[in-house]
Design an enzyme around this catalytic site. Structure first.
Site, PDB file in Angstrom:
ATOM      1  CG  ASP A  26     -21.252 -12.680   3.033  1.00  0.00           C
ATOM      2  OD1 ASP A  26     -20.347 -11.580   3.430  1.00  0.00           O
ATOM      3  OD2 ASP A  26     -22.150 -12.540   3.082  1.00  0.00           O
ATOM      4  CG  ASP A  75     -24.098  -9.231  13.939  1.00  0.00           C
ATOM      5  OD1 ASP A  75     -23.591  -8.360  13.544  1.00  0.00           O
ATOM      6  OD2 ASP A  75     -23.413 -10.454  14.111  1.00  0.00           O
TER       7      ASP A  75
END
Length: 246
Positions: free
Chosen positions: A136, A15
């Site tokens: 998500d 990330d």
């Protein structure tokens, strides 16, 4: 890289925020528990440890409408395994730019949910296997715009729409447990697998090898692992031994 029938790919996460490799808790800016310079070297380490694909998320793109394109290019230059990329892909033009960089698979969330025709357009031009939709989930509802905005549908309820639009796979992230290293409920993943005929990749709360073993029984074709790798809760080489489903 295609998904295989008897394999659940282990996907180490890289990330990116402000050009660095970070790990956040539940995706909240300011909760960085890991900050490492040179994300391309981190990706290279995972490749050297045996990873067959690297899961890269541009957090600045997801949160702040800016990108880490130079860092993404550095990662592509550094590693030889496929890159699966998401975060802040808000236009078809930017999606095409990334796909033309030889990104193996592009993960699209907010843009897909706002207009599923973008998935149809991209899958027709680049092939459905290169287009993944991100669903998500927070409090059982799908969230968008860097997990800040909730819509009144579950991932299972809207998953078939994206299969029909041409998505080749779905990334399901359980935001409720993301980065907490406290485990997770596997039932939402099972429900999602049963709702569509395209591969599902799971992310969120994977803490130990037993968590990975439990996922091999759900039918998901991949699992993203982040904090557990960076905090030495899981050794990647050990995790990779669990990829082949008996």
């Amino acid at each position: 890289m295609s998904f295989e029938e008897n394999k659940m790919l282990i996907m180490p996460a890289v990330d990116i925020k402000n050009g660095k490799c970070v790990q956040l808790v539940q995706g909240k800016p300011g909760t960085e528990q890991v900050i490492i310079d040179n994300p391309e070297q981190v990706a290279k380490k995972w490749e050297e440890d045996g990873a067959e694909i690297i899961h890269v998320i541009d957090l600045d793109g997801a949160f702040e409408a800016k990108d880490n394109l130079n860092t993404i290019k550095d990662i592509l230059d550094e590693v030889n395994v496929p890159i699966q990329l998401g975060g802040g892909i808000r236009s078809v033009d930017y999606a095409k730019q990334l796909l033309n960089l030889d990104i193996e698979r592009l993960i699209i969330g907010t843009m897909a949910i706002k207009d599923s025709n973008t998935i149809k357009q991209l899958s027709e031009e680049f092939g459905s296997e290169r287009i993944m939709v991100s669903l998500d989930s927070k409090d059982s509802k799908v969230v968008i715009k860097g997990w800040k905005e909730k819509i009144d549908k579950t991932a299972t309820e809207i998953s078939r729409e994206f299969q029909e639009a041409g998505a080749g796979s779905i990334l399901f992230t359980n935001v409720d447990v993301e980065g907490l290293l406290e485990g997770f409920d596997i039932q939402p993943a099972i429900d999602l697998v049963n709702s569509v005929d395209i591969p599902i990749v799971y992310s969120g709360g994977v803490t130990n090898l037993d968590d990975i073993k439990s996922l091999t029984k759900t039918g998901v074709k991949g699992v993203v692992i982040g904090s557990a790798l960076y905090k030495d809760k899981i050794n990647l080489k050990d995790a990779l031994k669990l990829q082949t489903i008996q």
